[in-house]
Design a protein around this motif. Sequence first.
Motif, PDB file in Angstrom:
ATOM      1  N   VAL A   1     -20.334  -7.390 -43.225  1.00  0.00           N
ATOM      2  CA  VAL A   1     -19.475  -6.216 -43.056  1.00  0.00           C
ATOM      3  C   VAL A   1     -19.728  -5.147 -44.127  1.00  0.00           C
ATOM      4  O   VAL A   1     -18.935  -4.215 -44.259  1.00  0.00           O
ATOM      5  N   GLY A   2     -20.817  -5.266 -44.866  1.00  0.00           N
ATOM      6  CA  GLY A   2     -21.125  -4.316 -45.934  1.00  0.00           C
ATOM      7  C   GLY A   2     -21.884  -3.104 -45.422  1.00  0.00           C
ATOM      8  O   GLY A   2     -21.994  -2.879 -44.210  1.00  0.00           O
ATOM      9  N   PRO A   3     -22.431  -2.310 -46.344  1.00  0.00           N
ATOM     10  CA  PRO A   3     -23.183  -1.105 -45.969  1.00  0.00           C
ATOM     11  C   PRO A   3     -24.380  -1.436 -45.076  1.00  0.00           C
ATOM     12  O   PRO A   3     -25.074  -2.433 -45.304  1.00  0.00           O
ATOM     13  N   LYS A   4     -24.627  -0.586 -44.091  1.00  0.00           N
ATOM     14  CA  LYS A   4     -25.755  -0.789 -43.169  1.00  0.00           C
ATOM     15  C   LYS A   4     -27.092  -0.407 -43.812  1.00  0.00           C
ATOM     16  O   LYS A   4     -28.133  -0.911 -43.422  1.00  0.00           O
ATOM     17  N   ASP A   5     -27.060   0.505 -44.765  1.00  0.00           N
ATOM     18  CA  ASP A   5     -28.273   0.991 -45.418  1.00  0.00           C
ATOM     19  C   ASP A   5     -28.192   0.672 -46.907  1.00  0.00           C
ATOM     20  O   ASP A   5     -27.146   0.881 -47.526  1.00  0.00           O
ATOM     21  N   PHE A   6     -29.309   0.170 -47.464  1.00  0.00           N
ATOM     22  CA  PHE A   6     -29.336  -0.128 -48.893  1.00  0.00           C
ATOM     23  C   PHE A   6     -30.770  -0.197 -49.405  1.00  0.00           C
ATOM     24  O   PHE A   6     -31.696  -0.442 -48.644  1.00  0.00           O
ATOM     25  N   PRO A   7     -30.970   0.028 -50.721  1.00  0.00           N
ATOM     26  CA  PRO A   7     -32.302  -0.066 -51.318  1.00  0.00           C
ATOM     27  C   PRO A   7     -32.655  -1.500 -51.682  1.00  0.00           C
ATOM     28  O   PRO A   7     -31.766  -2.312 -51.946  1.00  0.00           O
ATOM     29  N   LEU A   8     -33.932  -1.798 -51.696  1.00  0.00           N
ATOM     30  CA  LEU A   8     -34.438  -3.077 -52.198  1.00  0.00           C
ATOM     31  C   LEU A   8     -35.317  -2.751 -53.399  1.00  0.00           C
ATOM     32  O   LEU A   8     -36.309  -2.028 -53.277  1.00  0.00           O
ATOM     33  N   GLU A   9     -34.924  -3.267 -54.563  1.00  0.00           N
ATOM     34  CA  GLU A   9     -35.619  -2.946 -55.801  1.00  0.00           C
ATOM     35  C   GLU A   9     -36.725  -3.956 -56.089  1.00  0.00           C
ATOM     36  O   GLU A   9     -36.598  -5.139 -55.749  1.00  0.00           O
TER      37      GLU A   9
END
Length: 148
Positions: A137-145
């Motif tokens: 249920v979290g953000p649909k878009d995110f960075p991968l570091e």
Amino acid sequence: MMKLLLPALVTAASAAVIAPRDVVFEARNFTASCLPPGSTTCFYSLNLFMPGTMDTQGYNCTASGTGGPGLLPEIQGGTCLPSSRTFDVLRNETGMTVIASVQVSRLSYTRGAHFIPSEQIQLTHGDDPLEVYTAYVGPKDFPLERIW
């Protein structure tokens, strides 16, 4: 001596604060859920692209596995066809980590990771009151570091 060290420490600390993150992948439209009602069949889906490259559309990635109530499964070797990119989902007691990878030479890979805390994985109710399933249920878009 202390007067000389203090400015150097402040400069080093402020440089660390403004240093950019090394984002090697970005995930768009990430979803993870198990089929209702109470099924253990779970699916992951995301669009994975590499910012700063000519890759503007990304690749659609999918994987499935067996989970349980309140638990999305670990995944090894999720595919991003037709590319050579893959993704894994690793679990621990505090959440799960999405790891994307692409081979850039015979012996070298670029890898990125994003941690998802347990609070973003919940039992969700569907239209039918008996329909309960596990979902991210979290953000649909995110960075991968970058990870090594």
